[in-house]
Enzyme design. Structure first.
Site, PDB file in Angstrom:
ATOM      1  N   TYR A   1       0.869  -1.172   0.000  1.00  0.00           N
ATOM      2  CA  TYR A   1       0.000   0.000   0.000  1.00  0.00           C
ATOM      3  C   TYR A   1       0.909   1.225   0.000  1.00  0.00           C
ATOM      4  O   TYR A   1       1.997   1.183   0.565  1.00  0.00           O
ATOM      5  CB  TYR A   1      -0.848  -0.017   1.269  1.00  0.00           C
ATOM      6  CG  TYR A   1      -2.331   0.242   1.086  1.00  0.00           C
ATOM      7  CD1 TYR A   1      -3.093  -0.508   0.197  1.00  0.00           C
ATOM      8  CD2 TYR A   1      -2.984   1.219   1.839  1.00  0.00           C
ATOM      9  CE1 TYR A   1      -4.449  -0.287   0.068  1.00  0.00           C
ATOM     10  CE2 TYR A   1      -4.347   1.444   1.712  1.00  0.00           C
ATOM     11  CZ  TYR A   1      -5.072   0.684   0.821  1.00  0.00           C
ATOM     12  OH  TYR A   1      -6.426   0.903   0.694  1.00  0.00           O
TER      13      TYR A   1
ATOM     14  N   ASP B   1      -8.401  -5.351  10.388  1.00  0.00           N
ATOM     15  CA  ASP B   1      -9.184  -6.522   9.993  1.00  0.00           C
ATOM     16  C   ASP B   1      -8.845  -6.994   8.591  1.00  0.00           C
ATOM     17  O   ASP B   1      -8.890  -8.189   8.289  1.00  0.00           O
ATOM     18  CB  ASP B   1     -10.683  -6.207  10.099  1.00  0.00           C
ATOM     19  CG  ASP B   1     -11.099  -4.988   9.283  1.00  0.00           C
ATOM     20  OD1 ASP B   1     -10.251  -4.114   9.010  1.00  0.00           O
ATOM     21  OD2 ASP B   1     -12.294  -4.891   8.932  1.00  0.00           O
TER      22      ASP B   1
END
Length: 262
Positions: free
Chosen positions: A108, A117
């Protein structure tokens, strides 16, 4: 080898999912699981009472818990659950976050933006199915997390969850009512209820299929698609793209991360 028990806690925007993994001979098995509503105003005392009641109902003793790991997308809830852990188990929980060993490089632009999560689900999906793999989570948001053949977190997609979409529709339209998310008799609704059910169920299944179709050329044509979350089973029945449903993918991911970091 002595038995140990791990409590895993995943704090979401709508629900808190919990589970107990009992270990024997080094193997952890999910023995109990629960779901609580997320209430940001709850105190640690109230949560401790609720959790103690769940343990009692299953005939479990909180003293059996030897380790705790938690992940959260609601930062203010973390210190509250940390206090719950200390009160009930006298344990400081392992918290999923920066610095934790995941064994999964995050590709990312800003890795800190990725929800805990989503990393947990990705680790579990790769551990279970290898890569490339797409993990679809039907939660408050519907998320698509993409893991490469080499086990790298490549990024993903976030869309409004089916319940959020439903609530927004009902809040903005005076003549529409809440419906059960169930399979209607036909795609073309003959009643308002049928029309709503068709749009919610078939519409979301179609969205999943279309999104996976767009992801595959970038991730790999042989990528598998696994689903989790409350509506995963129901939507998978109408989806061509979803190959596996793992109801407790997040809880299994927390177990895997605990084992990597203990």
């Amino acid at each position: 080898m002595s038995k140990t028990s791990l409590l895993v806690v995943d704090i979401g925007n709508t629900n808190v999912s919990l589970g107990i993994f009992d270990y024997e001979d080094g193997q952890g098995k999910l023995s109990h699981h629960w779901r609580l509503s997320t209430h940001r105003e709850q105190t640690s005392d109230e949560l401790a009472i609720a959790l103690h009641s769940l343990f009692d109902h299953e005939g479990r003793n909180n003293k059996e818990v030897t380790d705790v790991i938690l992940s959260s997308v609601v930062p203010p809830m973390v210190p509250i659950w940390e206090r719950v852990s200390m009160k009930l188990f006298s344990l400081s929980p392992l918290v999923v976050g920066p610095g934790m060993r995941t064994g999964m490089p995050v590709r990312y632009e800003n890795p800190h933006e990725v929800g805990a999560d989503r990393i947990v689900n990705s680790v579990a999906a790769y551990e279970m199915f290898g890569g490339p793999v797409i993990a679809v989570d039907f939660g408050t948001a519907t998320t698509f997390d993409c893991i490469s053949r080499d086990g790298e977190y490549m990024g993903g997609v976030i869309t409004p969850g089916i319940h959020i979409s439903m609530e927004a529709l009902f809040d903005r339209t005076s003549k529409l009512h809440r419906v059960e998310i169930a399979r209607p008799r036909s795609v073309i609704g003959k009643t308002t209820t049928g029309a709503l059910q068709s749009g919610l169920l078939f519409g979301y299944a179609g969205m999943v299929d279309a999104m996976v179709k767009r992801i595959l050329p970038e991730l790999g044509a042989d990528a598998r698609t696994v689903a989790t979350g409350g509506l995963a089973r129901r939507i998978s029945e109408e989806s061509e793209a979803i190959e596996e449903v793992v109801p407790f993918l997040t809880l299994e991911g927390l177990r895997i991360l605990f084992e990597k970091n203990r």
